[in-house]
Design a protein around this motif. Structure first.
Motif, PDB file in Angstrom:
ATOM      1  N   ALA A   1       0.813  -1.213   0.000  1.00  0.00           N
ATOM      2  CA  ALA A   1       0.000   0.000   0.000  1.00  0.00           C
ATOM      3  C   ALA A   1       0.850   1.268   0.000  1.00  0.00           C
ATOM      4  N   THR A   2       2.168   1.142   0.105  1.00  0.00           N
ATOM      5  CA  THR A   2       3.037   2.311   0.248  1.00  0.00           C
ATOM      6  C   THR A   2       3.098   3.151  -1.020  1.00  0.00           C
ATOM      7  N   LEU A   3       3.049   2.486  -2.181  1.00  0.00           N
ATOM      8  CA  LEU A   3       3.163   3.226  -3.440  1.00  0.00           C
ATOM      9  C   LEU A   3       1.834   3.900  -3.777  1.00  0.00           C
ATOM     10  N   ARG A   4       1.431   4.805  -2.914  1.00  0.00           N
ATOM     11  CA  ARG A   4       0.187   5.535  -3.105  1.00  0.00           C
ATOM     12  C   ARG A   4       0.453   7.008  -2.861  1.00  0.00           C
ATOM     13  N   GLY A   5      -0.550   7.791  -3.091  1.00  0.00           N
ATOM     14  CA  GLY A   5      -0.430   9.192  -2.748  1.00  0.00           C
ATOM     15  C   GLY A   5       0.279   9.964  -3.835  1.00  0.00           C
ATOM     16  N   SER A   6      -0.371  10.855  -4.466  1.00  0.00           N
ATOM     17  CA  SER A   6       0.112  11.789  -5.473  1.00  0.00           C
ATOM     18  C   SER A   6      -1.158  12.419  -5.997  1.00  0.00           C
ATOM     19  N   GLU A   7      -1.071  13.031  -7.143  1.00  0.00           N
ATOM     20  CA  GLU A   7      -2.281  13.660  -7.695  1.00  0.00           C
ATOM     21  C   GLU A   7      -3.351  12.609  -7.966  1.00  0.00           C
ATOM     22  N   PHE A   8      -2.903  11.426  -8.437  1.00  0.00           N
ATOM     23  CA  PHE A   8      -3.832  10.357  -8.778  1.00  0.00           C
ATOM     24  C   PHE A   8      -3.561   9.115  -7.935  1.00  0.00           C
ATOM     25  N   GLN A   9      -4.580   8.315  -7.820  1.00  0.00           N
ATOM     26  CA  GLN A   9      -4.441   6.968  -7.272  1.00  0.00           C
ATOM     27  C   GLN A   9      -4.000   6.089  -8.428  1.00  0.00           C
ATOM     28  N   PRO A  10      -2.838   5.436  -8.379  1.00  0.00           N
ATOM     29  CA  PRO A  10      -2.423   4.621  -9.524  1.00  0.00           C
ATOM     30  C   PRO A  10      -3.269   3.354  -9.643  1.00  0.00           C
ATOM     31  N   HIS A  11      -3.287   2.816 -10.841  1.00  0.00           N
ATOM     32  CA  HIS A  11      -3.896   1.500 -11.054  1.00  0.00           C
ATOM     33  C   HIS A  11      -2.938   0.439 -10.507  1.00  0.00           C
ATOM     34  N   TYR A  12      -3.504  -0.684 -10.039  1.00  0.00           N
ATOM     35  CA  TYR A  12      -2.687  -1.755  -9.465  1.00  0.00           C
ATOM     36  C   TYR A  12      -2.930  -3.066 -10.202  1.00  0.00           C
ATOM     37  N   LEU A  13      -1.833  -3.728 -10.562  1.00  0.00           N
ATOM     38  CA  LEU A  13      -1.893  -5.073 -11.127  1.00  0.00           C
ATOM     39  C   LEU A  13      -0.921  -5.930 -10.338  1.00  0.00           C
ATOM     40  N   VAL A  14      -1.426  -6.933  -9.625  1.00  0.00           N
ATOM     41  CA  VAL A  14      -0.554  -7.801  -8.827  1.00  0.00           C
ATOM     42  C   VAL A  14      -0.515  -9.184  -9.470  1.00  0.00           C
ATOM     43  N   LEU A  15       0.672  -9.742  -9.566  1.00  0.00           N
ATOM     44  CA  LEU A  15       0.892 -11.009 -10.257  1.00  0.00           C
ATOM     45  C   LEU A  15       1.158 -12.128  -9.262  1.00  0.00           C
ATOM     46  N   SER A  16       0.685 -13.302  -9.586  1.00  0.00           N
ATOM     47  CA  SER A  16       0.992 -14.470  -8.770  1.00  0.00           C
ATOM     48  C   SER A  16       1.292 -15.645  -9.677  1.00  0.00           C
ATOM     49  N   ALA A  17       2.516 -16.159  -9.553  1.00  0.00           N
ATOM     50  CA  ALA A  17       2.890 -17.366 -10.297  1.00  0.00           C
ATOM     51  C   ALA A  17       2.529 -18.616  -9.516  1.00  0.00           C
ATOM     52  N   THR A  18       2.016 -18.426  -8.300  1.00  0.00           N
ATOM     53  CA  THR A  18       1.522 -19.546  -7.504  1.00  0.00           C
ATOM     54  C   THR A  18       0.012 -19.570  -7.648  1.00  0.00           C
ATOM     55  N   PRO A  19      -0.540 -20.490  -8.436  1.00  0.00           N
ATOM     56  CA  PRO A  19      -1.993 -20.535  -8.588  1.00  0.00           C
ATOM     57  C   PRO A  19      -2.670 -20.623  -7.224  1.00  0.00           C
ATOM     58  N   ILE A  20      -3.700 -19.825  -7.043  1.00  0.00           N
ATOM     59  CA  ILE A  20      -4.394 -19.755  -5.764  1.00  0.00           C
ATOM     60  C   ILE A  20      -5.778 -20.360  -5.931  1.00  0.00           C
ATOM     61  N   PRO A  21      -6.156 -21.336  -5.122  1.00  0.00           N
ATOM     62  CA  PRO A  21      -7.504 -21.892  -5.228  1.00  0.00           C
ATOM     63  C   PRO A  21      -8.557 -20.788  -5.178  1.00  0.00           C
ATOM     64  N   ARG A  22      -9.613 -20.951  -5.958  1.00  0.00           N
ATOM     65  CA  ARG A  22     -10.608 -19.893  -6.139  1.00  0.00           C
ATOM     66  C   ARG A  22     -11.173 -19.402  -4.813  1.00  0.00           C
ATOM     67  N   SER A  23     -11.510 -20.331  -3.916  1.00  0.00           N
ATOM     68  CA  SER A  23     -12.108 -19.926  -2.641  1.00  0.00           C
ATOM     69  C   SER A  23     -11.136 -19.074  -1.832  1.00  0.00           C
ATOM     70  N   LEU A  24      -9.839 -19.386  -1.921  1.00  0.00           N
ATOM     71  CA  LEU A  24      -8.833 -18.617  -1.192  1.00  0.00           C
ATOM     72  C   LEU A  24      -8.619 -17.257  -1.842  1.00  0.00           C
ATOM     73  N   ALA A  25      -8.607 -17.218  -3.171  1.00  0.00           N
ATOM     74  CA  ALA A  25      -8.423 -15.946  -3.871  1.00  0.00           C
ATOM     75  C   ALA A  25      -9.556 -14.978  -3.552  1.00  0.00           C
ATOM     76  N   MET A  26     -10.780 -15.498  -3.467  1.00  0.00           N
ATOM     77  CA  MET A  26     -11.926 -14.634  -3.202  1.00  0.00           C
ATOM     78  C   MET A  26     -11.983 -14.182  -1.745  1.00  0.00           C
ATOM     79  N   THR A  27     -11.170 -14.792  -0.897  1.00  0.00           N
ATOM     80  CA  THR A  27     -11.177 -14.426   0.513  1.00  0.00           C
ATOM     81  C   THR A  27      -9.956 -13.589   0.855  1.00  0.00           C
ATOM     82  N   ALA A  28      -8.768 -14.117   0.583  1.00  0.00           N
ATOM     83  CA  ALA A  28      -7.548 -13.381   0.903  1.00  0.00           C
ATOM     84  C   ALA A  28      -7.400 -12.139   0.024  1.00  0.00           C
ATOM     85  N   PHE A  29      -7.897 -12.219  -1.215  1.00  0.00           N
ATOM     86  CA  PHE A  29      -7.805 -11.095  -2.140  1.00  0.00           C
ATOM     87  C   PHE A  29      -9.206 -10.732  -2.618  1.00  0.00           C
TER      88      PHE A  29
END
Length: 691
Positions: free
Chosen positions: A402-430
């Motif tokens: 969350a640190t890379l925030r704050g400026s005139e705009f809120q930047p867009h965020y794209l986070v990558l995971s090469a570790t496939p996450i089970p759907r139920s976990l992805a919908m909860t943790a993320f």
């Protein structure tokens, strides 16, 4: 004084001060704590069998007296507890628990117990592994036909102590509990009222009642969490504006030509999702997960070039300097001749170079900054940051992301995971990130031949490695530790390097790479391997993610049982990067247990990372799979993200619909539910938008 839900348990006659201290060890201080202390499982009523009635591989219940108890320990610290049970009406059955040393203290010679489990014939007798056990005080307990709740215990506390306390308080307090749901909501979602549910979860007449009651509380616990995420998501959408980054057809085709790859259908679909997200004045928060080698980085590069084409800066944060440098070199090469300035910001830069680069970033003369946690420095200020890409999101803490925030705009965020996450976990943790998945592999990429080797086959495997190197290929040898642990028979990179250099692979060019080596030496070694100047790289799991040497097609993993299933699959992905088929052989430790052996067998048979992720979650639990502390995943009291995956999906959509209609849950019917959301997750959701 009349008892209330806040009355201390120790004031109950059936508890007292001495036993009250034992209850406190379980976190149970008040009557309300006890009422919501749910059973971890139920001992299903089963017909009691005499010894001569037992059948192999059949679930049975037996009653008898403990004849003896023994404890055993293996050299690596593993333990087993064995109980010889003299069965009523004749015969003996051995009960066995592995890695549960507390069992010995919980049972005593001469005690009467009921054991329920699957009877296994040993040829001369019967054995039960990990049976459910209830201590018997009277013959009446044996005759009871209802399922018996089994609670988590602490030393000195028995199941009957919890049952007695619940029996004393439930008749009075079950109907005093205030329901968070209205009668209409309960009817609409087929849920039990709270009073009925609390009675049935502790004292069910049958397993169906127990399951209905459990469902009620699982539903509520998961809904409360999903509401917190939905509220956070709603607030972000109306808070600081994000840059509207357009992706016209001209820009789109120009970027695809620059990337120079034949995109898969999944990649094209994800790119369209990203284009739709980034053109809105609301910050994109998207998790892109994909199996190893599925092409996530190409999609991330597209998103960064889309930001740059619209006059914004982009940054790519990698978990290690080695990976950051690798991404930097690739991107710099692919953008050769383009009007796009790419820079690398890592900890090993000199202070002068860092200062100069930070100045350029602030002026906006650098378009894309690739780096590590050095990007999180207070001295790094972007001129016009439009997109943040975070590689291997689970390796960064919530606050860091969350640190890379704050400026005139809120930047867009794209986070990558090469570790496939089970759907139920992805919908909860993320849960408040939009999740995109790439399952499709690029054309021409073959699966890795995976073998489970024995110690007797190791010499012939090294001969195979040598033959492949002689054909021009390169190889990895992976160990779980830097230094060997001789007491526990665990291989170390240092010793393995010397053993292979002076023995089985003598004459080949062998390199060494692990986390304790100086950064400059690590980078030099990795570059030599990439250039083909090293034939065999002996390393720890530092090469797990992102290292890309297409000519390295052979991998050996020693003591593979010491690593997680998802991690093993990640390592396998390092030898599936080019046109040549990959070969992996995993070797287990001499003292490998049954569960770990099953894990390695699964790896040898299954090549799909998502299927392995589900299995890994079942074996290790969701917290160990992605790191509970880093992702902010709360400790659930009753919900199980693997078992309750259908409920996770159901309540996620219910929560989003509720917040879409009432963003603050201000309707009086939701007052108690809102109170639970705030008290349970009010602090945690501040960073929910980035995982």
């Amino acid at each position: 004084m009349a008892e209330t839900l806040q009355t201390p348990l120790e004031s109950l006659a059936c508890v007292g001060s001495l036993r009250g201290n034992l209850f406190k060890k379980l976190g149970l201080k008040r009557i309300s704590d006890l009422i919501f202390f749910f059973p971890r499982e139920y001992l299903e009523a089963a017909d009691h069998h005499a010894y001569h009635q037992l059948q192999n591989d059949c679930r049975s219940s037996i009653v008898g007296t403990i004849d003896s108890i023994d404890k055993r320990f293996s050299p690596d610290g593993r333990s087993s507890v064995g109980v010889l049970l003299k069965v009523d009406n004749g015969g003996f059955v051995r009960l066995v628990w592995f890695n549960q040393p507390f069992r010995a203290a919980a049972l005593e010679r001469g005690g009467r117990i009921q054991a329920t489990g699957v009877a296994k014939s040993t040829g001369i007798s019967f054995e039960m592994r990990h049976p459910d056990v209830i201590k018997l005080d009277t013959d009446e307990e044996i005759a009871a036909g209802k399922p018996k709740p089994i609670y988590r215990l602490t030393e000195g506390l028995q199941q009957r102590h919890i049952i007695d306390a619940l029996s004393a308080v439930l008749p009075t307090f079950a109907d005093q509990l205030q329901d968070a749901f209205s009668a209409d909501f309960l009817k609409q979602h087929n849920l039990l009222a709270i009073g009925e549910a609390i009675r049935q979860i502790h004292f069910p007449e049958n397993l169906e009642q127990a399951h209905q009651a459990r469902h009620r509380f699982v539903f509520q616990e998961l809904l409360v969490y999903q509401l917190a995420l939905a509220i956070r998501r709603s607030k972000l959408a109306t808070r600081q504006a994000a840059p509207a980054i357009e992706g016209s057809g001209t820009i789109h085709h120009r970027i695809l030509k620059r990337i120079g790859l034949q995109l898969t259908g999944d990649q094209q679909r994800v790119i369209e999702d990203i284009r739709e997200d980034m053109k809105k004045p609301v910050a994109m928060n998207r998790l892109l997960q994909g199996d190893v080698g599925s092409g996530k980085t190409a999609v991330a590069q597209y998103a960064m070039l889309l930001a740059v084409a619209n006059g914004y800066q982009a940054t790519f944060m990698a978990p290690t300097e080695i990976l950051a440098r690798q991404h930097f070199e690739r991107m710099k090469s692919s953008l050769s001749g383009a009007q796009c300035e790419v820079a690398l910001l890592v900890g090993s830069l000199s202070n002068a170079d860092k200062s100069d680069l930070q100045h350029q970033i602030a002026l906006g003369t650098v378009d894309i900054v690739i780096g590590t946690q050095a990007l999180l420095s207070d001295r790094v200020e972007f001129n016009k940051l439009g997109l943040v890409v975070i590689d291997e999101q689970h390796k960064f803490g919530v606050a860091q992301r969350a640190t890379l925030r704050g400026s005139e705009f809120q930047p867009h965020y794209l986070v990558l995971s090469a570790t496939p996450i089970p759907r139920s976990l992805a919908m909860t943790a993320f849960g408040d990130l939009d999740v995109s998945t790439i399952r499709e592999k690029p054309a021409g990429r073959e699966s890795v031949n995976t073998y489970l080797g024995s110690n007797e086959q190791m010499a012939s495997w090294w001969q195979f490695v040598r033959s492949k190197v002689n054909e021009g290929r390169q190889a990895y040898v992976i160990t779980p530790r830097v230094l060997s642990d001789e007491a526990n028979e665990i291989a170390g990179a240092e010793q393995t390097f010397r053993m292979l250099r002076d023995g089985e692979l003598a004459g080949l060019r062998i390199g060494l790479l692990h986390g304790k080596i100086d950064a400059a030496v690590k980078n030099e070694t990795l570059q030599q391997f990439a250039n083909g100047e090293i034939d065999v790289l002996v390393a720890t799991t530092v090469v797990e993610v992102g290292i890309d040497v297409a000519n390295a097609t052979i991998m050996t993993i020693l003591d593979a049982n010491r690593l997680g299933l998802a991690q093993l699959h990640q390592l396998r992905g390092r030898i599936n990067r080019g046109i040549h088929r990959g070969y992996l052989c995993v070797f287990a430790s001499p003292s490998v247990d049954v569960t770990e052996q099953e894990k390695l067998v699964a790896l040898s048979k299954i090549d799909d990372g998502f299927e392995l992720a589900e299995l890994d979650m079942k074996m290790r639990g969701p917290g160990n799979l992605i790191g509970t502390q880093q992702t902010g995943l709360p400790p659930f009291r009753i919900a199980d993200l693997l078992r309750d995956r259908s409920v996770v999906e159901e309540v996620r959509w219910i929560a989003r619909e509720m917040i879409a209609n009432d963003s603050e849950l201000s309707d009086p019917q939701w007052s108690r539910l809102k109170q639970q959301v705030v008290s349970r997750h009010g602090g945690m959701i501040d960073f929910g938008d980035v995982g």
